[in-house]
Design a protein around this motif. Structure first.
Motif, PDB file in Angstrom:
ATOM      1  N   PRO A 104       0.578  -1.171   0.094  1.00  0.00           N
ATOM      2  CA  PRO A 104      -0.091  -0.021   0.065  1.00  0.00           C
ATOM      3  C   PRO A 104       1.317   1.796  -0.138  1.00  0.00           C
ATOM      4  N   SER A 105       1.883   1.846   0.780  1.00  0.00           N
ATOM      5  CA  SER A 105       2.831   2.632   0.270  1.00  0.00           C
ATOM      6  C   SER A 105       3.485   3.478  -0.949  1.00  0.00           C
ATOM      7  N   ASP A 106       3.511   1.914  -1.502  1.00  0.00           N
ATOM      8  CA  ASP A 106       3.784   2.046  -3.334  1.00  0.00           C
ATOM      9  C   ASP A 106       2.088   2.747  -4.213  1.00  0.00           C
ATOM     10  N   ASP A 107       3.100   4.120  -4.081  1.00  0.00           N
ATOM     11  CA  ASP A 107       2.066   5.809  -4.196  1.00  0.00           C
ATOM     12  C   ASP A 107       2.622   6.541  -5.688  1.00  0.00           C
ATOM     13  N   LYS A 108       3.721   5.699  -6.292  1.00  0.00           N
ATOM     14  CA  LYS A 108       4.168   6.063  -7.378  1.00  0.00           C
ATOM     15  C   LYS A 108       4.442   4.852  -8.807  1.00  0.00           C
ATOM     16  N   TRP A 109       4.284   5.590  -9.938  1.00  0.00           N
ATOM     17  CA  TRP A 109       4.327   5.122 -11.043  1.00  0.00           C
ATOM     18  C   TRP A 109       5.981   5.577 -11.832  1.00  0.00           C
ATOM     19  N   TYR A 110       6.743   4.123 -12.474  1.00  0.00           N
ATOM     20  CA  TYR A 110       7.336   4.574 -12.933  1.00  0.00           C
ATOM     21  C   TYR A 110       7.627   3.828 -14.725  1.00  0.00           C
ATOM     22  N   LYS A 111       8.309   4.716 -15.553  1.00  0.00           N
ATOM     23  CA  LYS A 111       8.520   3.869 -16.899  1.00  0.00           C
ATOM     24  C   LYS A 111       9.698   3.430 -17.045  1.00  0.00           C
ATOM     25  N   THR A 112       9.574   2.308 -16.598  1.00  0.00           N
ATOM     26  CA  THR A 112      10.541   1.507 -17.175  1.00  0.00           C
ATOM     27  C   THR A 112      11.268   0.734 -18.181  1.00  0.00           C
ATOM     28  N   LYS A 113      12.287   1.238 -19.165  1.00  0.00           N
ATOM     29  CA  LYS A 113      13.035   0.886 -20.477  1.00  0.00           C
ATOM     30  C   LYS A 113      13.737  -0.815 -20.535  1.00  0.00           C
ATOM     31  N   VAL A 114      13.531  -1.821 -20.883  1.00  0.00           N
ATOM     32  CA  VAL A 114      14.212  -2.954 -20.309  1.00  0.00           C
ATOM     33  C   VAL A 114      14.572  -3.638 -21.764  1.00  0.00           C
ATOM     34  N   GLN A 115      15.768  -3.581 -22.451  1.00  0.00           N
ATOM     35  CA  GLN A 115      16.003  -4.705 -23.216  1.00  0.00           C
ATOM     36  C   GLN A 115      16.659  -6.171 -23.602  1.00  0.00           C
ATOM     37  N   PHE A 116      15.368  -6.914 -23.805  1.00  0.00           N
ATOM     38  CA  PHE A 116      15.683  -8.282 -24.088  1.00  0.00           C
ATOM     39  C   PHE A 116      16.920  -8.569 -24.874  1.00  0.00           C
ATOM     40  N   ILE A 117      17.449  -9.526 -24.905  1.00  0.00           N
ATOM     41  CA  ILE A 117      18.945  -9.653 -25.325  1.00  0.00           C
ATOM     42  C   ILE A 117      18.177 -11.230 -25.937  1.00  0.00           C
ATOM     43  N   ILE A 118      18.453 -10.502 -27.843  1.00  0.00           N
ATOM     44  CA  ILE A 118      18.792 -11.855 -28.700  1.00  0.00           C
ATOM     45  C   ILE A 118      19.723 -12.017 -29.406  1.00  0.00           C
ATOM     46  N   ILE A 119      20.015 -13.367 -29.216  1.00  0.00           N
ATOM     47  CA  ILE A 119      21.022 -14.098 -30.055  1.00  0.00           C
ATOM     48  C   ILE A 119      20.817 -14.123 -31.277  1.00  0.00           C
ATOM     49  N   ASP A 120      21.636 -13.520 -32.146  1.00  0.00           N
ATOM     50  CA  ASP A 120      20.890 -13.575 -34.453  1.00  0.00           C
ATOM     51  C   ASP A 120      22.373 -14.727 -34.613  1.00  0.00           C
ATOM     52  N   GLU A 121      21.104 -16.252 -35.020  1.00  0.00           N
ATOM     53  CA  GLU A 121      21.655 -16.886 -35.394  1.00  0.00           C
ATOM     54  C   GLU A 121      22.855 -16.822 -35.801  1.00  0.00           C
ATOM     55  N   LYS A 122      22.340 -15.911 -37.481  1.00  0.00           N
ATOM     56  CA  LYS A 122      23.149 -16.139 -38.571  1.00  0.00           C
ATOM     57  C   LYS A 122      24.858 -15.496 -37.878  1.00  0.00           C
ATOM     58  N   SER A 123      24.673 -14.783 -36.938  1.00  0.00           N
ATOM     59  CA  SER A 123      26.100 -13.585 -37.021  1.00  0.00           C
ATOM     60  C   SER A 123      26.536 -14.099 -35.260  1.00  0.00           C
ATOM     61  N   GLY A 124      25.630 -14.565 -35.023  1.00  0.00           N
ATOM     62  CA  GLY A 124      25.764 -15.188 -32.953  1.00  0.00           C
ATOM     63  C   GLY A 124      26.637 -14.092 -32.774  1.00  0.00           C
ATOM     64  N   LYS A 125      25.720 -12.753 -32.939  1.00  0.00           N
ATOM     65  CA  LYS A 125      25.763 -11.188 -32.243  1.00  0.00           C
ATOM     66  C   LYS A 125      24.591 -11.229 -31.365  1.00  0.00           C
ATOM     67  N   GLU A 126      24.756 -10.651 -30.090  1.00  0.00           N
ATOM     68  CA  GLU A 126      24.068  -9.945 -30.098  1.00  0.00           C
ATOM     69  C   GLU A 126      23.035  -9.050 -30.338  1.00  0.00           C
ATOM     70  N   LYS A 127      21.380  -9.092 -30.117  1.00  0.00           N
ATOM     71  CA  LYS A 127      20.805  -7.801 -30.543  1.00  0.00           C
ATOM     72  C   LYS A 127      19.915  -7.330 -29.355  1.00  0.00           C
ATOM     73  N   TYR A 128      18.967  -6.107 -29.326  1.00  0.00           N
ATOM     74  CA  TYR A 128      18.641  -5.729 -28.599  1.00  0.00           C
ATOM     75  C   TYR A 128      17.244  -5.790 -28.666  1.00  0.00           C
ATOM     76  N   SER A 129      16.072  -6.095 -28.037  1.00  0.00           N
ATOM     77  CA  SER A 129      14.340  -5.593 -28.239  1.00  0.00           C
ATOM     78  C   SER A 129      14.308  -5.048 -26.879  1.00  0.00           C
ATOM     79  N   GLY A 130      14.159  -3.273 -26.836  1.00  0.00           N
ATOM     80  CA  GLY A 130      13.636  -3.034 -26.225  1.00  0.00           C
ATOM     81  C   GLY A 130      12.055  -2.919 -25.934  1.00  0.00           C
ATOM     82  N   VAL A 131      11.529  -2.898 -24.499  1.00  0.00           N
ATOM     83  CA  VAL A 131      10.107  -2.598 -24.509  1.00  0.00           C
ATOM     84  C   VAL A 131       9.531  -2.104 -23.214  1.00  0.00           C
ATOM     85  N   ASN A 132       8.870  -0.945 -23.439  1.00  0.00           N
ATOM     86  CA  ASN A 132       8.303  -0.103 -22.220  1.00  0.00           C
ATOM     87  C   ASN A 132       7.594  -0.542 -20.772  1.00  0.00           C
TER      88      ASN A 132
END
Length: 155
Positions: A76-104
């Motif tokens: 009940p004391s949580d009375d504020k709202w925070y916008k959070t951007k999270v980046q999910f880490i995805i490995i590209d199967e062809k190149s093997g490099k990390e890619k990021y997918s942002g979600v709010n």
């Protein structure tokens, strides 16, 4: 923590608020509502605002929220709202490099540190790698979830 995915709208309402010195001042406040359309969002915030506003009020803005999922706290004391951007880490199967997918997300908390803790609590239950890109306090006063009315209800 409880999670809810929906179509969210950020709404601004301007109404007369009683100030500490006894004067009334027109103030704008932001609220988030769960709705399927702009029309439904306006109807929902108009109904909610009528409960806490003692005079006239205006809905001055409605826009689609940049997030589709909200994390609600049970504290009940949580009375504020925070916008959070999270980046999910995805490995590209062809190149093997990390890619990021942002979600709010919108996260309920009472401090920035607790907002980070709350988002970690929810996302650590998944299997995908992720990292928090940003967390910022918002001016959102409250979030109203759509209330399903019973069949045959006249409300």
């Amino acid at each position: 923590m409880r999670s809810r995915t929906a179509e969210w709208f950020e709404t601004k309402v301007k109404y007369d608020k009683m100030m500490e010195d006894g004067t009334q001042k027109k103030v704008p406040e932001m609220y988030v509502v769960d709705a399927l359309s702009f029309t439904e969002a306006e109807e929902a915030i108009t109904e909610e605002a009528s409960h806490y506003s003692t005079g006239e009020f205006d809905v001055t803005d409605i826009k689609k929220a940049p997030y589709s999922e909200i994390f609600f706290s049970d504290n009940p004391s949580d009375d504020k709202w925070y916008k959070t951007k999270v980046q999910f880490i995805i490995i590209d199967e062809k190149s093997g490099k990390e890619k990021y997918s942002g979600v709010n997300y919108l996260v309920q908390s009472n401090t920035l540190q607790n907002a980070v803790k709350n988002i970690e609590e929810v996302l650590n239950t998944g299997m995908q790698d992720w990292k928090i890109a940003s967390v910022a306090e918002t001016s959102i006063m409250d979030v109203y979830e759509h209330q399903i009315k019973p069949t045959g209800s006249k409300e």
